[in-house]
Write an enzyme that holds these catalytic residues in place. Structure first.
Site, PDB file in Angstrom:
ATOM      1  N   SER A 118     -45.097  58.357  -2.114  1.00 24.70           N
ATOM      2  CA  SER A 118     -46.263  59.017  -1.516  1.00 24.70           C
ATOM      3  C   SER A 118     -47.554  58.576  -2.181  1.00 24.70           C
ATOM      4  CB  SER A 118     -46.164  60.534  -1.719  1.00 24.70           C
ATOM      5  OG  SER A 118     -44.988  61.028  -1.177  1.00 24.70           O
ATOM      6  N   HIS A 139     -44.262  54.128   4.039  1.00 25.65           N
ATOM      7  CA  HIS A 139     -44.407  55.565   3.808  1.00 25.65           C
ATOM      8  C   HIS A 139     -44.208  56.325   5.116  1.00 25.65           C
ATOM      9  CE1 HIS A 139     -47.281  59.011   2.409  1.00 25.65           C
ATOM     10  NE2 HIS A 139     -46.017  59.333   2.263  1.00 25.65           N
ATOM     11  N   GLU A 151     -47.163  54.815   7.281  1.00 23.18           N
ATOM     12  CA  GLU A 151     -48.289  54.225   6.545  1.00 23.18           C
ATOM     13  C   GLU A 151     -47.701  53.044   5.765  1.00 23.18           C
ATOM     14  OE1 GLU A 151     -49.877  56.722   3.364  1.00 23.18           O
ATOM     15  OE2 GLU A 151     -51.900  56.025   3.771  1.00 23.18           O
ATOM     16  N   ASN A 189     -52.173  60.752   1.407  1.00 22.76           N
ATOM     17  CA  ASN A 189     -52.185  61.771   0.352  1.00 22.76           C
ATOM     18  C   ASN A 189     -53.489  61.843  -0.425  1.00 22.76           C
ATOM     19  OD1 ASN A 189     -49.713  63.267   0.540  1.00 22.76           O
ATOM     20  ND2 ASN A 189     -48.750  61.274   0.309  1.00 22.76           N
TER      21      ASN A 189
HETATM   22  N1  LIG Z   1     -41.204  65.384   0.789  1.00 25.42           N
HETATM   23  C1  LIG Z   1     -42.113  64.817   1.574  1.00 25.42           C
HETATM   24  O1  LIG Z   1     -42.680  65.457   2.472  1.00 25.42           O
HETATM   25  C2  LIG Z   1     -42.416  63.339   1.417  1.00 25.42           C
HETATM   26  C3  LIG Z   1     -43.136  62.693   2.432  1.00 25.42           C
HETATM   27  C4  LIG Z   1     -43.362  61.306   2.329  1.00 25.42           C
HETATM   28  C5  LIG Z   1     -42.907  60.612   1.215  1.00 25.42           C
HETATM   29  N2  LIG Z   1     -42.218  61.275   0.229  1.00 25.42           N
HETATM   30  C6  LIG Z   1     -41.730  60.470  -0.895  1.00 25.42           C
HETATM   31  O2  LIG Z   1     -40.360  60.174  -0.671  1.00 25.42           O
HETATM   32  C7  LIG Z   1     -39.671  60.061  -1.921  1.00 25.42           C
HETATM   33  C8  LIG Z   1     -38.527  61.052  -1.927  1.00 25.42           C
HETATM   34  O3  LIG Z   1     -39.049  62.356  -1.797  1.00 25.42           O
HETATM   35  P1  LIG Z   1     -38.146  63.577  -1.289  1.00 25.42           P
HETATM   36  O4  LIG Z   1     -39.078  64.654  -0.903  1.00 25.42           O
HETATM   37  O5  LIG Z   1     -37.108  63.080  -0.329  1.00 25.42           O
HETATM   38  O6  LIG Z   1     -37.455  63.984  -2.693  1.00 25.42           O
HETATM   39  P2  LIG Z   1     -36.145  64.860  -2.912  1.00 25.42           P
HETATM   40  O7  LIG Z   1     -36.320  65.526  -4.223  1.00 25.42           O
HETATM   41  O8  LIG Z   1     -35.837  65.705  -1.718  1.00 25.42           O
HETATM   42  O9  LIG Z   1     -34.964  63.756  -3.004  1.00 25.42           O
HETATM   43  C9  LIG Z   1     -34.912  62.769  -4.001  1.00 25.42           C
HETATM   44  C10 LIG Z   1     -33.506  62.191  -4.018  1.00 25.42           C
HETATM   45  O10 LIG Z   1     -33.486  61.068  -4.933  1.00 25.42           O
HETATM   46  C11 LIG Z   1     -32.222  61.080  -5.555  1.00 25.42           C
HETATM   47  N3  LIG Z   1     -32.279  60.255  -6.769  1.00 25.42           N
HETATM   48  C12 LIG Z   1     -32.854  60.542  -7.972  1.00 25.42           C
HETATM   49  N4  LIG Z   1     -32.666  59.512  -8.829  1.00 25.42           N
HETATM   50  C13 LIG Z   1     -31.985  58.545  -8.134  1.00 25.42           C
HETATM   51  C14 LIG Z   1     -31.493  57.258  -8.485  1.00 25.42           C
HETATM   52  N5  LIG Z   1     -31.660  56.749  -9.691  1.00 25.42           N
HETATM   53  N6  LIG Z   1     -30.830  56.563  -7.533  1.00 25.42           N
HETATM   54  C15 LIG Z   1     -30.635  57.073  -6.296  1.00 25.42           C
HETATM   55  N7  LIG Z   1     -31.070  58.299  -5.916  1.00 25.42           N
HETATM   56  C16 LIG Z   1     -31.740  59.021  -6.832  1.00 25.42           C
HETATM   57  C17 LIG Z   1     -31.969  62.563  -5.840  1.00 25.42           C
HETATM   58  O11 LIG Z   1     -30.591  62.795  -6.104  1.00 25.42           O
HETATM   59  C18 LIG Z   1     -32.438  63.180  -4.520  1.00 25.42           C
HETATM   60  O12 LIG Z   1     -31.388  63.238  -3.574  1.00 25.42           O
HETATM   61  C19 LIG Z   1     -40.712  60.322  -3.015  1.00 25.42           C
HETATM   62  O13 LIG Z   1     -41.210  59.108  -3.466  1.00 25.42           O
HETATM   63  C20 LIG Z   1     -41.765  61.133  -2.268  1.00 25.42           C
HETATM   64  O14 LIG Z   1     -43.045  61.011  -2.854  1.00 25.42           O
HETATM   65  C21 LIG Z   1     -41.954  62.611   0.306  1.00 25.42           C
END
Ligand SMILES: NC(=O)c1ccc[n+]([C@@H]2O[C@H](COP(=O)([O-])OP(=O)(O)OC[C@H]3O[C@@H](n4cnc5c(N)ncnc54)[C@H](O)[C@@H]3O)[C@@H](O)[C@H]2O)c1
Length: 295
Positions: A118, A139, A151, A189
């Site tokens: 993000s 993104h 994005e 963001n």
């Molecule tokens: N939540 C949102 O609305 C949103 C929107 C756009 C982008 N993002 C981005 O997407 C990414 C994920 O966010 P999220 O909200 O899905 O997080 P989340 O906490 O829901 O999920 C993260 C996942 O990563 C896994 N993980 C951690 N370490 C790991 C590793 N070494 N190898 C493989 N898997 C691993 C965890 O087990 C978990 O399942 C982040 O970079 C976040 O900034 C989030």
């Protein structure tokens, strides 16, 4: 491209895997946690059922999507035949650098490595690999099957052909691609998070309650959801990480995360995914109930 690997099966990873699989790509979803992989498959199945109930998808399309999906707890195994990896693991620079070093070792030499981060620098992530020209930001927005925008963030070293390729790929998923440059928070963001932070500050300073803040922004600005509900939906830990990237990246006090947000994350109140944030979420209920801490 046919073979895609998605690394991280949380909120975003399951949605990204869903959309690629539904569009005919072979998707391998990798996570360190088997429980997260099981939860992701069950979420994808439920979301496909929702599309069927709306008349937007057939039963055949659901089984087609599910047969395109495999899962693994080994990143190395998951990416060995990949033409594109989309990393969607926890928003943490050190973790992402580690993952990209591993991906660089394990994925084929011409495989494009994309991150769904993000806010974290694409250029810094690219520099951790021996193929910085093949690293890019892709993104997706939450929820991925519903939201149209991708994005696309072109890092300092990203090859223009790679950007063009990822734009075309996003279009083939039925998305609208928007290319931006690599500066903290990119566009989405950089603009959204100061608004979320200001909403938390307004609550912290007692200007108004949770419902009032969200209602003003929903009805006054025609936002589909108020900023506090949106923060819960994104994940308060994710919001805090993004604000810290903006704060550190620009060195400007205006991005300093509100102490209330910092406290909530430290206490494990991460919003919808942990069951409570500004609102309290109970299984199966669609009602929006303000957390007792704010009533
Ligand atoms: N939540 C949102 O609305 C949103 C929107 C756009 C982008 N993002 C981005 O997407 C990414 C994920 O966010 P999220 O909200 O899905 O997080 P989340 O906490 O829901 O999920 C993260 C996942 O990563 C896994 N993980 C951690 N370490 C790991 C590793 N070494 N190898 C493989 N898997 C691993 C965890 O087990 C978990 O399942 C982040 O970079 C976040 O900034 C989030």
């Amino acid at each position: 491209m046919k073979n895609i690997s998605v690394v991280g099966a949380g909120t975003m990873g399951n949605g990204i895997a869903h959309v690629f699989a539904q569009n005919g790509f072979k998707v391998n979803l990798a996570d360190i946690s088997q429980a997260q992989l099981d939860k992701a498959l069950s979420t994808i199945s439920k979301n496909l059922d929702r599309q069927i109930a709306k008349g937007a998808l057939s039963e055949e399309a659901k089984s087609f999507t599910l047969t395109n999906l495999t899962t693994t707890t080994s990143i190395v195994e998951g990416v060995k035949d990949a033409e594109l990896v989309v990393e969607a693991a926890t928003e943490n620079l050190g973790l992402k650098l580690d993952i990209f070093r591993q991906l660089d070792q394990a994925a084929p030499a011409d495989c494009i490595l994309a991150t769904n981060t993000s806010s974290i620098s694409i250029t810094a992530i690219a520099a951790a690999t021996r193929r910085p020209e093949l690293v890019i930001g892709m993104h997706f927005m939450n929820p991925v099957p519903v939201m149209k925008l991708v994005e696309i963030i072109s890092g300092y070293t990203t090859k223009p052909e790679v950007t063009a390729n990822i734009v075309e790929l996003s279009k083939s998923l039925g998305k609208v691609a928007c290319v931006v440059n690599d500066y903290p928070g990119f566009i989405a963001n950089r603009i959204l998070m100061p608004m979320v932070n200001e909403a938390v500050y307004s609550l912290y300073e007692g200007v108004a309650g949770v419902e009032e803040i969200d209602t003003v922004m929903k009805l006054g600005m025609a936002h589909p959801m108020g900023p506090l509900q949106l923060a819960d939906f994104i994940g308060l830990d994710v919001c805090l990480s993004i604000l810290n990237v903006l704060y550190k990246g620009f060195g400007n006090q205006k991005y300093a995360p509100c102490p209330l947000l910092v406290n909530m994350v430290a206490a494990g109140y991460k919003g919808m995914k942990s069951g409570e944030g500004f609102y309290k979420y109970s299984q199966g209920s669609k009602d929006l109930v303000v957390s007792k801490r704010f009533t």
